[in-house]
Design a protein around this motif. Structure first.
Motif, mmCIF file in Angstrom:
data_model
loop_
_atom_site.group_PDB
_atom_site.id
_atom_site.type_symbol
_atom_site.label_atom_id
_atom_site.label_comp_id
_atom_site.label_asym_id
_atom_site.label_seq_id
_atom_site.Cartn_x
_atom_site.Cartn_y
_atom_site.Cartn_z
ATOM 1 N N ALA A 461 0.830 -1.207 0.000
ATOM 2 C CA ALA A 461 0.000 0.000 0.000
ATOM 3 C C ALA A 461 0.864 1.256 0.000
ATOM 4 O O ALA A 461 2.043 1.250 0.372
ATOM 5 N N LEU A 462 0.236 2.353 -0.390
ATOM 6 C CA LEU A 462 0.938 3.615 -0.565
ATOM 7 C C LEU A 462 1.600 4.101 0.720
ATOM 8 O O LEU A 462 2.648 4.753 0.687
ATOM 9 N N ASN A 463 1.015 3.768 1.877
ATOM 10 C CA ASN A 463 1.567 4.250 3.147
ATOM 11 C C ASN A 463 2.672 3.362 3.708
ATOM 12 O O ASN A 463 3.247 3.680 4.754
ATOM 13 N N VAL A 464 3.006 2.270 2.999
ATOM 14 C CA VAL A 464 3.995 1.322 3.526
ATOM 15 C C VAL A 464 5.133 1.042 2.541
ATOM 16 O O VAL A 464 6.298 0.981 2.933
ATOM 17 N N LEU A 477 3.922 2.495 10.658
ATOM 18 C CA LEU A 477 3.378 2.994 9.398
ATOM 19 C C LEU A 477 1.920 2.624 9.145
ATOM 20 O O LEU A 477 1.187 3.390 8.533
ATOM 21 N N MET A 478 1.502 1.462 9.593
ATOM 22 C CA MET A 478 0.206 0.949 9.159
ATOM 23 C C MET A 478 -0.962 1.521 9.958
ATOM 24 O O MET A 478 -0.808 2.086 11.047
ATOM 25 N N ASP A 479 -2.138 1.382 9.365
ATOM 26 C CA ASP A 479 -3.395 1.685 10.032
ATOM 27 C C ASP A 479 -4.418 0.652 9.581
ATOM 28 O O ASP A 479 -4.087 -0.303 8.873
ATOM 29 N N THR A 481 -6.561 0.545 7.363
ATOM 30 C CA THR A 481 -6.753 0.335 5.925
ATOM 31 C C THR A 481 -5.819 -0.722 5.366
ATOM 32 O O THR A 481 -6.062 -1.249 4.275
ATOM 33 N N ASN A 482 -4.746 -1.042 6.077
ATOM 34 C CA ASN A 482 -3.818 -2.077 5.628
ATOM 35 C C ASN A 482 -4.279 -3.491 5.969
ATOM 36 O O ASN A 482 -3.674 -4.463 5.520
#
Length: 530
Positions: A461-464, A477-479, A481-482
């Motif tokens: 994912a874009l955030n990771v 990093l994660m929330d 949504t992951n």
């Protein structure tokens, strides 16, 4: 509608005799527990990666492989793998290693995913879900300052005003919605601290919601508002026999033994808990009960039936502001401690006692506490624990460290607690939580022989991306949504970002109706921008 025939369903339960639609037939939202909310999942849902969920997952004899993920087992004897496969047979994990040969079985493509045990929340008041974010600035109790920066106190508004207005159907809706929301966030096990037992019907509604959410749960039987029809704590005998005659099911039982209640009440609750071999859970919060009362309890003999002393069958929640005597006795007796880092910092419970626990060689589990004020996802809990402890220790080093030349950067003074790491808080959020609920023989780690409570987290994912450190990515990093796929006891409950078998639109609508009823009942006009 979930089956009542599998080994994870309560035997001799209320619903098995009367049916869930009859259970709430007199309510304003009659039929809310029926098939309109919880439905059979689509037979073979497709996703953008060309995959479908394994057929009949979680059923006896059904085997599948989670293939090609970065596996973080949280079990030192199993270890971690940059790339490995996890084999699930029925409800259990049977094998973890690279390149498993398993022809002819369904596969879950886990490439680019982190495969790890589901998270465990050891303290969540699920009945409060209809009141989410109602008190975002609240303190635990009114401090008398009249400050415009603080909401009315949690105790005054939630426990003293709203809670007495709850009907059984309100308990059911909030508890079910909370369970599904946490499943969506990767929390496969919860301790529902259910302080809403105004009657046996309220108790049955809370338990039914835990069963219907189809995730692992410890039902916390705590006192309600004290009305005579509540039958607390003696109704524990009925609840244990009716709902928890078998220990081989997804939902288990915990006895609430709040110390701030009248002495004869908590004395009886602790005695019943030990008669029924139940874990005892109680809040221990700075200012909520005199230290002398806790100290007196700490001096008890513990362990044997009928005693009030500390023991390994006790889970304390918060443990803020406790005396050195209580802490030493708790450690020596094997007491477990659930810490709600974000809530304790936010609502003036006292400083989360992580440094005290480190000094004594103890470790906490993590809890979300109340969604009236803070989110209940595991990423919020882990990051709060990590950053809070490191802030305290880093400031300690800056104030007390050795700056003696040629040191340009302070060296920690002797006795400074070690900084927490991402591995530490992952341990708190998984295996510690399972152990504190006496469920570590079933869950908390990816271990062959344990039940398959597993989450797949999207590391593309874009955030990771790009993935450089598995535990670091999860914690820092994660929330939610992951959280791509969630498995409980081998059964796929969330698949490629979507909960299976749930009519969320209908359930949300009914929860909103329940909320509106509660606000009318207590005479509060909702204000979305208050």
């Amino acid at each position: 509608m979930p089956s009542r025939d599998d080994d994870n369903s309560p035997r001799n339960g209320f619903a098995s005799r009367h049916g869930r639609r009859d259970f709430l037939k007199a309510s304003a939202v009659a039929g809310v527990a029926g098939a309109s909310l919880l439905t059979s999942p689509p037979a073979r849902a497709h996703d953008g990666r060309g995959q479908e969920p394994p057929r009949d997952s979680g059923k006896p004899g059904r085997r599948y492989v989670i293939r090609g993920g970065a596996v973080m087992s949280m079990d030192p004897t199993v270890g971690d793998f940059e790339v490995a496969d996890v084999v699930v047979d029925g409800t259990k994990i049977v094998e973890i290693r690279p390149h498993v040969h398993a022809p002819g079985v369904d596969e879950i493509d886990a490439r680019g995913r982190i495969v790890m045990p589901g998270f465990v929340d050891t303290h969540h008041h699920q009945f409060e879900t209809a009141l989410r974010s109602f008190l975002p600035n609240a303190l635990l109790r009114d401090d008398g300052s009249g400050s415009p920066s603080a909401d009315p106190s949690y105790v005054e508004y939630v426990l003293e005003r709203f809670a007495p207005a709850y009907r059984p159907e309100d308990v059911y809706l909030s508890s079910l919605f909370a369970g599904l929301a946490q499943l969506d966030a990767g929390v496969t096990t919860v301790h529902d601290v259910s302080q809403i037992h105004h009657s046996p019907e309220h108790s049955d509604a809370a338990i039914q919601a835990l069963v219907d959410a189809e995730r692992r749960a410890a039902f916390g039987y705590f006192q309600g508002d004290g009305r005579p029809e509540a039958r607390y704590p003696r109704d524990a005998y009925r609840i244990r026999k009716q709902w928890f005659a078998s220990d081989d099911q997804l939902v288990s039982m915990v006895m609430g033994g709040e110390i701030q209640e009248a002495e004869e009440v908590y004395t009886r609750a602790w005695t019943i808990a030990r008669e029924l071999d139940l874990l005892i859970a109680a809040h221990a919060v700075s200012g909520a009960v005199p230290r002398t009362v806790i100290d007196e309890l700490a001096r008890g003999t513990g362990g044997s039936t009928g005693d009030l002393g500390f023991g390994p069958d006790v889970l304390f929640i918060h443990m803020t502001g406790m005396s050195d005597l209580t802490w030493r006795r708790a450690r020596d007796a094997g007491v477990r401690v659930s810490v709600a880092f974000p809530i304790e910092m936010h609502m003036r419970h006292g400083v989360p006692p992580i440094l005290t626990m480190q000094k004594l060689g103890m470790e906490p589990s993590l809890s979300s506490d109340v969604e009236t004020t803070m989110a209940a996802d595991p990423f919020t809990l882990m990051r709060s624990a990590l950053t809070m402890q490191r802030m305290l220790v880093n400031q300690m080093v800056l104030e007390q460290g050795d700056f003696t030349p040629p040191n340009e950067w302070p060296t920690p003074a002797e006795g400074t607690p070690p900084l927490l790491t991402v591995r530490d808080v992952l341990r708190y959020a998984t295996i510690n939580g399972a152990a504190h609920l006496r469920l570590d023989h079933k869950t908390g780690s990816l271990t062959p022989g344990k039940e398959a409570d597993i989450v797949l987290l999207d590391a593309t994912a874009l955030n990771v991306a790009p993935l450089n450190n598995v535990p670091g990515a999860v914690v820092t990093l994660m929330d939610r949504t992951n959280v791509e796929t969630v498995i409980v006891a081998g059964k796929v409950r969330k698949w490629r970002g979507r909960l299976l078998g749930v009519d969320l639109d209908r359930l949300r609508h009914d929860l909103e109706n329940s909320r509106d009823y509660l606000f009318r009942a207590v005479g509060i006009r909702p204000d979305l921008f208050a």
